[in-house]
Design a protein around this motif. Structure first.
Motif, PDB file in Angstrom:
ATOM      1  N   LEU A 231      54.646  -2.563 -13.696  1.00  0.00           N
ATOM      2  CA  LEU A 231      55.630  -3.624 -13.831  1.00  0.00           C
ATOM      3  C   LEU A 231      56.805  -3.429 -12.866  1.00  0.00           C
ATOM      4  CD1 LEU A 231      55.842  -4.198 -17.703  1.00  0.00           C
ATOM      5  CD2 LEU A 231      55.039  -5.811 -15.985  1.00  0.00           C
ATOM      6  N   LEU A 232      57.216  -2.177 -12.707  1.00  0.00           N
ATOM      7  CA  LEU A 232      58.342  -1.902 -11.795  1.00  0.00           C
ATOM      8  C   LEU A 232      57.957  -2.206 -10.354  1.00  0.00           C
ATOM      9  CD1 LEU A 232      61.212  -0.876 -11.424  1.00  0.00           C
ATOM     10  CD2 LEU A 232      60.300   1.478 -11.334  1.00  0.00           C
ATOM     11  N   ASP A 233      56.692  -1.861  -9.983  1.00  0.00           N
ATOM     12  CA  ASP A 233      56.246  -2.161  -8.627  1.00  0.00           C
ATOM     13  C   ASP A 233      56.194  -3.666  -8.391  1.00  0.00           C
ATOM     14  OD1 ASP A 233      56.054   0.528  -8.147  1.00  0.00           O
ATOM     15  OD2 ASP A 233      53.885   0.644  -8.614  1.00  0.00           O
ATOM     16  N   SER A 237      58.426  -5.806  -5.657  1.00  0.00           N
ATOM     17  CA  SER A 237      57.842  -6.689  -4.644  1.00  0.00           C
ATOM     18  C   SER A 237      58.386  -8.109  -4.777  1.00  0.00           C
ATOM     19  CB  SER A 237      56.319  -6.691  -4.778  1.00  0.00           C
ATOM     20  OG  SER A 237      55.806  -5.380  -4.610  1.00  0.00           O
ATOM     21  N   ALA A 238      58.531  -8.578  -6.013  1.00  0.00           N
ATOM     22  CA  ALA A 238      58.971  -9.946  -6.224  1.00  0.00           C
ATOM     23  C   ALA A 238      60.434 -10.152  -5.892  1.00  0.00           C
ATOM     24  CB  ALA A 238      58.698 -10.361  -7.682  1.00  0.00           C
ATOM     25  N   THR A 239      61.274  -9.093  -6.032  1.00  0.00           N
ATOM     26  CA  THR A 239      62.727  -9.233  -5.832  1.00  0.00           C
ATOM     27  C   THR A 239      63.207  -8.475  -4.614  1.00  0.00           C
ATOM     28  OG1 THR A 239      63.160  -7.325  -7.261  1.00  0.00           O
ATOM     29  CG2 THR A 239      63.068  -9.502  -8.326  1.00  0.00           C
ATOM     30  N   ALA A 240      62.302  -8.232  -3.672  1.00  0.00           N
ATOM     31  CA  ALA A 240      62.705  -7.428  -2.512  1.00  0.00           C
ATOM     32  C   ALA A 240      63.797  -8.133  -1.707  1.00  0.00           C
ATOM     33  CB  ALA A 240      61.496  -7.128  -1.644  1.00  0.00           C
ATOM     34  N   ASP A 241      63.723  -9.450  -1.572  1.00  0.00           N
ATOM     35  CA  ASP A 241      64.691 -10.171  -0.764  1.00  0.00           C
ATOM     36  C   ASP A 241      65.765 -10.853  -1.596  1.00  0.00           C
ATOM     37  OD1 ASP A 241      62.901 -11.840  -1.939  1.00  0.00           O
ATOM     38  OD2 ASP A 241      62.612 -13.146  -0.201  1.00  0.00           O
TER      39      ASP A 241
END
Length: 283
Positions: A231-233, A237-241
């Motif tokens: 879940l953390l990964d 990935s989803a909130t990188a930007d």
């Protein structure tokens, strides 16, 4: 007996009753004159006594109830006996045979005379009472159908016969042991489960079926259970930007499709990582 024989028998009975009535009519008329009846009353008096006898005879033939038939027979017997007594008295008293009789004693003994006068005068009143009762019983009588009577008697005989016999115990067939149910499938919540391919099947009915309750777990489609690291990964990935200000629990929950509690944990973790990364870059 055929129909012709029955007709002749009834015709003979009517002839006998008519002849007997004619013989009794003369005696009853003279008795009525002797107890004070006028000419018209004396003429109608035999119809009152012997007529009720004929009515009671007809009621006896029509009625099927035992109590009603017994009552009609008692009325017939009582009026037959009374007519017989009055005819007997008419034969013993020569004064009654005269053409014009104003008043005479029915018996030389006083108590017997009073009893005979009471009998002769009470018969018309009794005819009104008993005749009305017999007619009411005949009019309210409902004959029982022969078929129903036979069925009722047959049922009664069968019930009484079954009560006399001892009932034999019925052997109970052994019940087969139901087959063992398959063991439930245990799903490991730690290890990810491979997704099951579900094929779409065309519905037989166009109308949607209303929900009848909670869907059992075994009928639900299996979903892979993700670990905290996975879940953390996904959240990284989803909130990188994403900027730090947009790292909210609701946005993270919608992005990774998880629960609100886990989304709050992911938010705090991501914010801590961003803060630590910013400190290292500044140093």
């Amino acid at each position: 007996m055929n129909r012709k024989g029955k007709f002749l028998l009834v015709l003979a009975l009517v002839g006998v009753i008519g002849g007997a009535f004619r013989v009794s009519w003369n005696a009853l008329r003279d008795i009525a004159k002797a107890v004070g009846a006028d000419a018209t009353g004396a003429t109608l008096y035999p119809f009152v006594v012997d007529g009720l006898m004929a009515l009671a005879l007809v009621a006896t033939l029509v009625l099927t109830d035992k109590a009603d038939r017994r009552f009609a027979l008692r009325v017939l017997a009582a009026y037959t006996l009374a007519s017989l007594v009055l005819n007997f008295v008419h034969g013993l008293v020569p004064q009654l045979h005269a053409k014009e009789v104003d008043w005479t004693r029915l018996a030389e003994w006083g108590p017997a005379n009073y009893a005979l006068v009471l009998l002769a005068t009470s018969l018309p009143v009794g005819s009104i009472y008993f005749g009305s009762d017999l007619v009411a019983k005949v009019l309210h009588h409902r004959p029982t159908e022969p078929v129903n009577a036979e069925k009722t008697s047959e049922i009664t005989v069968n019930r009484s016969t079954s009560d006399l016999r001892e009932s034999t115990p019925t052997e109970v067939a052994p019940v087969d042991t139901p087959p063992a149910l398959p063991a439930p499938v245990l799903v490991d919540l730690v290890k990810p489960v491979e997704p099951v391919q579900v094929r779409a099947v065309a519905a037989e009915s166009v109308r949607p079926r209303a929900a009848t309750g909670r869907v059992p777990d075994i009928a639900r489609s299996a979903r892979p259970v993700r670990t905290a690291d996975e879940l953390l990964d996904e959240a990284r990935s989803a909130t990188a930007d994403w900027p730090v200000g947009e790292l909210t629990a609701e946005a993270i929950r919608k992005a990774v499709r998880t629960s609100a509690a886990k989304a709050r944990v992911l938010r705090e973790t991501l914010r801590a990582e961003r803060t630590a990364g910013a400190d290292e870059a500044a140093a």
